[in-house]
Motif scaffolding. Structure first.
Motif, PDB file in Angstrom:
ATOM      1  N   GLU A 104      -4.198  11.357   2.644  1.00 46.89           N
ATOM      2  CA  GLU A 104      -3.624  11.386   3.811  1.00 46.89           C
ATOM      3  C   GLU A 104      -2.387  10.093   3.806  1.00 46.89           C
ATOM      4  N   ARG A 105      -2.759   9.115   3.441  1.00 45.00           N
ATOM      5  CA  ARG A 105      -1.907   8.038   3.481  1.00 45.00           C
ATOM      6  C   ARG A 105      -0.976   7.820   2.133  1.00 45.00           C
ATOM      7  N   ASP A 106      -1.304   8.720   1.205  1.00 44.81           N
ATOM      8  CA  ASP A 106      -0.670   8.859   0.078  1.00 44.81           C
ATOM      9  C   ASP A 106      -0.797   7.447  -0.690  1.00 44.81           C
ATOM     10  N   ALA A 107      -2.021   7.075  -0.804  1.00 43.43           N
ATOM     11  CA  ALA A 107      -2.343   5.769  -1.230  1.00 43.43           C
ATOM     12  C   ALA A 107      -2.972   5.704  -2.717  1.00 43.43           C
ATOM     13  N   TYR A 108      -2.431   6.962  -3.283  1.00 40.85           N
ATOM     14  CA  TYR A 108      -3.071   7.195  -4.789  1.00 40.85           C
ATOM     15  C   TYR A 108      -1.959   7.121  -5.718  1.00 40.85           C
ATOM     16  N   GLN A 109      -0.806   7.415  -5.509  1.00 40.74           N
ATOM     17  CA  GLN A 109       0.345   7.649  -6.405  1.00 40.74           C
ATOM     18  C   GLN A 109      -0.267   8.064  -7.824  1.00 40.74           C
ATOM     19  N   THR A 114      -7.150   4.444  -8.381  1.00 39.29           N
ATOM     20  CA  THR A 114      -8.018   4.897  -7.058  1.00 39.29           C
ATOM     21  C   THR A 114      -9.350   4.899  -7.173  1.00 39.29           C
ATOM     22  N   PRO A 115     -10.065   5.541  -8.230  1.00 37.04           N
ATOM     23  CA  PRO A 115     -11.542   5.568  -8.119  1.00 37.04           C
ATOM     24  C   PRO A 115     -12.114   3.859  -7.839  1.00 37.04           C
ATOM     25  N   GLY A 116     -11.514   2.995  -8.606  1.00 42.02           N
ATOM     26  CA  GLY A 116     -11.768   1.681  -8.284  1.00 42.02           C
ATOM     27  C   GLY A 116     -11.499   1.216  -7.033  1.00 42.02           C
ATOM     28  N   CYS A 145      -2.894  -2.203  -8.406  1.00 39.53           N
ATOM     29  CA  CYS A 145      -2.348  -1.198  -8.532  1.00 39.53           C
ATOM     30  C   CYS A 145      -0.812  -1.157  -9.093  1.00 39.53           C
ATOM     31  N   ARG A 146      -0.861  -0.499 -10.232  1.00 41.87           N
ATOM     32  CA  ARG A 146       0.431  -0.894 -10.968  1.00 41.87           C
ATOM     33  C   ARG A 146       1.662   0.002 -10.041  1.00 41.87           C
ATOM     34  N   CYS A 147       1.456   0.852  -9.527  1.00 44.54           N
ATOM     35  CA  CYS A 147       2.389   1.648  -8.548  1.00 44.54           C
ATOM     36  C   CYS A 147       2.799   0.840  -7.433  1.00 44.54           C
ATOM     37  N   GLY A 148       1.916   0.029  -7.140  1.00 44.48           N
ATOM     38  CA  GLY A 148       2.427  -0.961  -5.736  1.00 44.48           C
ATOM     39  C   GLY A 148       2.004  -0.116  -4.610  1.00 44.48           C
ATOM     40  N   ALA A 149       1.003   0.645  -4.424  1.00 44.62           N
ATOM     41  CA  ALA A 149       0.645   1.368  -3.488  1.00 44.62           C
ATOM     42  C   ALA A 149      -0.035   0.469  -2.487  1.00 44.62           C
TER      43      ALA A 149
END
Length: 174
Positions: A104-109, A114-116, A145-149
């Motif tokens: 919902e928060r687009d927190a996975y990029q 994400t699993p960790g 997070c390398r994407c910076g999310a």
């Protein structure tokens, strides 16, 4: 003419682990990390291998409810422990609240961390130390997070923590 004997396999140690609710009795070489056991032998590829030095958090899982970097833990040291990986938190048909909030928060990029991130967040919430956004950031700082999310990740965690707090207040009122 004699042939050299076949190389002797590495010695193994018997280990019993409960992984995502399933009990496994395994013979494991003493140098195998939990991460390599999960990904290799048990074919649970949700847990990611990032840095392999405990610096990125991509391999975070829960051991007896406590978050750890699985790349730093030898599998033989976890005899009789309960391991929860991302596969044990929820299923596509029945997502864990953190999994729902990350979507919902687009927190996975890109999704690699994400699993960790989710396993670490589940452990952090259980620890009960984070009360503020700043505390969430600090207590999640071992997960990169390398994407910076990061903002979205903290938003997702706050959503779940807020829902948990509302549930506690409802139960107390009843």
């Amino acid at each position: 003419m004699s042939l050299d004997p076949a190389p002797t396999p590495f010695p193994t140690v018997p280990v019993t682990l409960t992984v995502n609710g399933h009990r496994h009795q395994l013979d494991v070489p003493p140098f195998v990390t939990l991460l390599d056991l999960l990904r290799g032998r048990l074919e649970l590829n949700g847990t990611k291998k990032g840095c392999d030095h405990g610096q990125c958090g991509a391999c975070t899982v829960l051991v007896d409810g406590v978050r750890i970097n699985s790349c730093l833990k030898l599998a033989v040291s976890l005899d009789d422990c309960e391991i929860t990986t991302i596969e044990g938190l929820g299923t596509p048909d029945n997502l864990h609240p953190l999994q729902k909030a990350f979507v919902e928060r687009d927190a996975y990029q890109c999704g690699y961390c994400t699993p960790g991130q989710i396993c670490s967040a589940a452990g952090m919430i259980s620890e009960g130390h984070a009360k503020t956004r700043e505390e969430i950031r600090e207590l999640m700082s071992g997960n990169l997070c390398r994407c910076g999310a990061y903002t979205n990740i903290v938003d997702a965690i706050e959503d779940v923590m807020g829902a948990d707090q509302h549930a506690v207040h409802r139960e107390a009122a009843e």
